[in-house]
Design an enzyme around this catalytic site. Structure first.
Site, PDB file in Angstrom:
ATOM      1  N   ASP A 177       0.873  -1.179   0.000  1.00 12.37           N
ATOM      2  CA  ASP A 177       0.000   0.000   0.000  1.00 12.37           C
ATOM      3  C   ASP A 177       0.904   1.221   0.000  1.00 12.37           C
ATOM      4  OD1 ASP A 177      -1.648   2.152   0.650  1.00 12.37           O
ATOM      5  OD2 ASP A 177      -2.018   1.476   2.710  1.00 12.37           O
ATOM      6  N   ASN A 234       0.087   6.950   3.001  1.00 15.08           N
ATOM      7  CA  ASN A 234       0.367   8.194   3.692  1.00 15.08           C
ATOM      8  C   ASN A 234       0.840   7.843   5.100  1.00 15.08           C
ATOM      9  OD1 ASN A 234      -0.592  10.596   5.530  1.00 15.08           O
ATOM     10  ND2 ASN A 234      -0.666  11.405   3.453  1.00 15.08           N
ATOM     11  N   TYR A 261      -8.390   5.381 -12.579  1.00 19.65           N
ATOM     12  CA  TYR A 261      -7.457   5.812 -11.539  1.00 19.65           C
ATOM     13  C   TYR A 261      -7.594   7.319 -11.391  1.00 19.65           C
ATOM     14  CZ  TYR A 261      -3.014   5.849  -8.919  1.00 19.65           C
ATOM     15  OH  TYR A 261      -2.053   5.977  -7.959  1.00 19.65           O
ATOM     16  N   GLN A 315      -3.559   5.347  -5.367  1.00 24.29           N
ATOM     17  CA  GLN A 315      -3.415   3.917  -5.065  1.00 24.29           C
ATOM     18  C   GLN A 315      -3.947   3.512  -3.695  1.00 24.29           C
ATOM     19  OE1 GLN A 315      -1.171   2.058  -2.958  1.00 24.29           O
ATOM     20  NE2 GLN A 315      -0.830   0.147  -4.052  1.00 24.29           N
ATOM     21  N   GLU A 316      -3.525   4.192  -2.632  1.00 26.41           N
ATOM     22  CA  GLU A 316      -3.974   3.807  -1.298  1.00 26.41           C
ATOM     23  C   GLU A 316      -5.473   3.992  -1.136  1.00 26.41           C
ATOM     24  OE1 GLU A 316      -2.639   4.224   3.299  1.00 26.41           O
ATOM     25  OE2 GLU A 316      -2.526   6.077   2.131  1.00 26.41           O
ATOM     26  N   GLU A 317      -5.985   5.138  -1.572  1.00 25.44           N
ATOM     27  CA  GLU A 317      -7.409   5.423  -1.397  1.00 25.44           C
ATOM     28  C   GLU A 317      -8.281   4.432  -2.159  1.00 25.44           C
ATOM     29  OE1 GLU A 317      -5.164   9.203  -0.581  1.00 25.44           O
ATOM     30  OE2 GLU A 317      -5.132   7.710  -2.181  1.00 25.44           O
TER      31      GLU A 317
END
Length: 560
Positions: free
Chosen positions: A266, A269, A324, A283-285
Site C-alpha cells: 500500500d 500516507n 485511476y 493507489q492507497e485510497e
C-alpha cells in the site's frame, strides 16, 4: 467484563459507555437505533436528508453535539442518496440496509465484549484486543469481520468522537468529509468511492462475513538491542552479502490482482488511509474503497514514524473498479475467492509504508536513501525469519564453538544506543562500526528460507513513493528490491503501471541477477549514482546510467 487497559485506551473514541464492567449505548441512542431497526415506516428515515437528521440526533444522544461535522456533509448525504442513487436502490437502502445496520449497531456492545474475551483467551490478556496503537507501540489487533462491519457503520453514522484524535496522531474516521467532498459539483470519482462503500454495506447486510482481520504495527527499534532487529545504518546496507532475490516485471496488471501469494504494498500516507475519507483517489485510497475493512485501521492506528509500517492480513475485497484518480469508477460486485489461514484470515496480506513526500533532490542524499530503504525493510520483514535464523546459528555455535550470533552480523543488533536524532540524520561515516553489518549470505541465507513457514510469500509492489509523492521511480524500484532481498523474501513482482522511466527495468534487473550481485553491491551503485546526481555529474536515470550501452558492463564492487 473487567476494566482493562486496552479497552480504556480506545473507550474515549467509541460511542458507547462502560458501566458496572459492562458496555452500553446511552439509553437515548439505543432508543433511536431500535427505531431505525424497525424500518422507515417507524423511523421515517427514507431519504438522505432525513438520514442526516437522524445522524445528528444520534450524535446528540451520545454527547457529540458540540463537535461539528464537515460543513457540506448534510448536502453530500442528500445529494448521493436522493439524487445520485436510483429510486429502486434507494428503496432497498432505506428499507433494508439502514435497518440492518441499526440492528448491527444495537449489538455493538456485545460484539466488543465478546471480542475482548476471545482475544484474551486465544492470544493472552491485552495482546490482541482493540486499542489505540500509538507511535512506536508495536503490536497486533485481531478483529472479526462482523465487529469491523459494526464499527464501519459507526463511521457512516458519524458516531466517533474526533476532538482528541489529532492529539493522539490519529486520522479522522467518520464519513462526513467523504460525503462533504461530493458537494456541490457531484465530483465523479467521489461519487464512485461512495458507491464502493455503499456496496460494501449492502453486501454485509445480505450476508455477514465470518472471518477475521489482523492489524499489526511493525517497528524497527531506534534503540539497539541484542534481541530485536533494530534500525540499520548506511554501513549495514553497504556491507550486506545477501543475494538479491528474483525480480519479475509486469508492464500491465494490478498489485491486488496478482496470482501468487505475496505481501501487497500500500503506497501509504503516514496517516493510514491518506485521503480515502476525503478527496483522495490514488493507489492507497482506491485500495481502501475496494477493501473497506482497511478503513477501520484508521480508528486506532496512529501515524507512522519513519521506522514503522502497518501490516494488515485478512481483508475481503468487495468491489471491482476501473480507472485511476479522476477516472476511477466502481464497476460492480467482486467475489473474493482467497483461501483462509488457520486463524480465519483471508490470505490477503497488505503492508502500508509511507515514502518521503516531494523529496526533490534530497532523495539522493544518503540519509534519505537509508530512510526509504529502512521503511521498506520494516514493512517487508517477517520477524519469525529472524527468530529461525537466530536459532540455527545459536545451535551451530553450540556444536562447533563458532563465533556468536551477534558477531555474525545477521541483523543490526548489539550496537550502541541510537537516538531519534541520529536516525533522522544517519551516520554514514566510513568508520561506522562493523557490528552494524549485513544479514545472511550464501548458504546460511538459504537455510533460513527453507525452514520458514512464510518462505513462499514474496512482495507485490510498484511505483511506491512516485507519482504524487514525487519520488524517482528508478531509485524507488531498486530500494524496494534491496529491502525485499534483505528481508529474505523469495521474489518481487513489480508492476510498472506504464511508467516510461521503467522501460529498461526488466533488462537491468536480469543483468544484475545474471552477474550475482548482492544487496551491498546494488546499494553501493545507488549511492555512487546519487552522489553524481547531486554533484551534477549524472543527468540520466539510474537504469541508463548503470547500463548506458545495453552491453555487458562488469560488476563494480565498491571498495570500503
Amino acid at each position: 467484563m473487567e476494566k482493562r487497559e486496552d479497552l480504556n485506551s480506545i473507550l474515549p473514541f467509541l460511542p458507547i459507555i462502560l458501566r458496572s464492567s459492562s458496555l452500553f449505548w446511552p439509553s437515548k441512542a439505543l432508543e433511536s437505533l431500535k427505531a431505525l431497526a424497525l424500518g422507515p415506516d417507524v423511523s421515517r428515515v427514507d431519504s438522505g436528508e432525513v438520514l442526516f437528521d437522524a445522524i445528528l440526533d444520534l450524535r446528540d444522544a451520545i454527547g457529540l453535539s458540540s463537535e461539528r461535522l464537515a460543513s457540506r456533509a448534510a448536502d453530500g448525504y442528500a445529494l448521493f442518496f436522493d439524487e445520485l442513487m436510483s429510486r429502486v436502490d434507494s428503496r432497498v437502502w432505506f428499507g433494508e440496509v439502514i435497518p440492518s445496520l441499526a440492528k448491527l449497531l444495537v449489538r455493538l456492545p456485545s460484539l466488543l465484549e465478546a471480542h475482548y474475551q476471545n482475544a484474551d483467551e486465544v492470544f493472552g490478556e491485552g495482546k490482541a484486543g482493540l486499542r489505540i496503537m500509538g507511535p512506536q507501540e508495536a503490536g497486533i489487533v485481531f478483529l472479526s469481520q462482523e465487529l469491523i462491519a459494526a464499527l464501519l457503520a459507526c463511521s457512516l453514522f458519524c458516531l466517533f468522537a474526533t476532538s482528541e484524535r489529532s492529539v493522539r496522531y490519529l486520522p479522522l474516521i467518520n464519513f462526513d468529509q467523504l460525503f462533504a467532498a461530493l458537494h456541490p459539483h457531484g465530483k465523479q470519482s467521489q461519487e464512485q468511492k461512495i458507491k464502493c462503500i455503499v456496496h460494501y454495506f449492502e453486501r454485509i447486510c445480505h450476508c455477514m462475513p465470518t472471518g477475521f482481520v489482523s492489524f499489526e504495527r511493525k517497528s524497527l527499534p531506534l534503540k539497539q538491542s541484542c534481541h530485536d532487529i533494530s534500525y540499520p545504518k548506511a554501513a549495514f546496507w553497504r556491507k550486506s552479502t545477501v543475494s538479491l532475490c528474483p525480480f519479475e516485471v509486469f508492464s500491465s496488471g494490478l498489485i491486488e490482482e496478482q496470482q501468487c501469494e505475496a505481501l501487497e504494498v500500500d503506497f501509504a500516507n503516514e496517516y493510514l488511509g491518506g485521503g480515502a475519507l476525503n478527496r483522495g483517489c490514488v493507489q492507497e485510497e482506491i485500495r481502501f474503497m475496494i477493501n473497506p475493512e482497511l478503513i477501520i485501521g484508521m480508528l486506532f492506528m496512529a501515524s507512522m514514524g519513519y521506522n514503522e509500517a502497518i501490516e494488515i492480513v485478512g481483508v475481503e475485497r468487495f468491489s471491482c473498479y476501473v480507472g485511476y484518480g479522476s477516472s476511477f469508477c466502481f464497476a460492480g460486485d467482486y467475489l473474493d475467492k482467497k483461501l483462509f489461514d488457520s486463524i480465519g484470515r483471508r490470505k490477503t496480506r497488505i503492508v502500508a509504508i509511507d515514502a518521503l513526500c516531494s523529496p526533490r533532490m534530497m532523495q539522493y542524499e544518503v540519509d534519505c536513501l537509508v530512510r526509504e530503504t529502512n521503511k521498506a525493510f520494516c514493512g517487508f520483514l517477517d520477524s519469525s525469519i529472524y527468530q529461525h535464523c537466530l536459532k540455527i546459528f545459536q545451535d551451530a555455535d553450540e556444536n562447533s564453538n563458532e563465533v556468536s550470533i551477534a558477531n555474525r552480523n545477521i541483523f543490526p543488533v548489539c550496537e550502541t544506543t541510537t537516538t531519534t536524532e541520529q536516525v533522522k540524520d544517519p551516520d554514514i561515516s566510513e568508520n561506522e562500526s562493523a557490528s552494524n553489518l549485513d544479514l545472511i549470505g550464501n548458504t546460511e541465507n538459504k537455510s533460513c528460507q527453507v525452514i520458514d513457514s512464510q518462505e513462499d510469500i514474496g512482495i507485490a509492489t510498484g511505483n511506491w513513493g512516485c507519482g504524487a509523492f514525487g519520488g524517482d521511480p528508478e531509485i524507488k524500484s531498486m530500494i524496494q528490491w534491496l529491502a525485499a532481498s534483505q528481508a529474505l523474501r523469495p521474489f518481487i513482482h513489480y508492476y510498472t503501471f506504464g511508467e516510461a522511466a521503467l522501460q529498461r527495468l526488466e533488462q537491468v534487473t536480469q543483468w544484475i541477477l545474471l552477474h550475482g550481485w548482492t544487496v551491498g553491491d546494488l546499494w553501493s551503485m545507488i549511492v555512487e549514482y546519487s552522489f553524481q546526481r547531486l554533484s551534477g555529474e549524472a543527468n540520466v536515470g539510474f537504469l541508463t546510467w548503470l547500463l548506458p550501452d545495453h552491453s555487458t558492463r562488469d560488476v563494480q564492487y565498491m571498495s570500503e
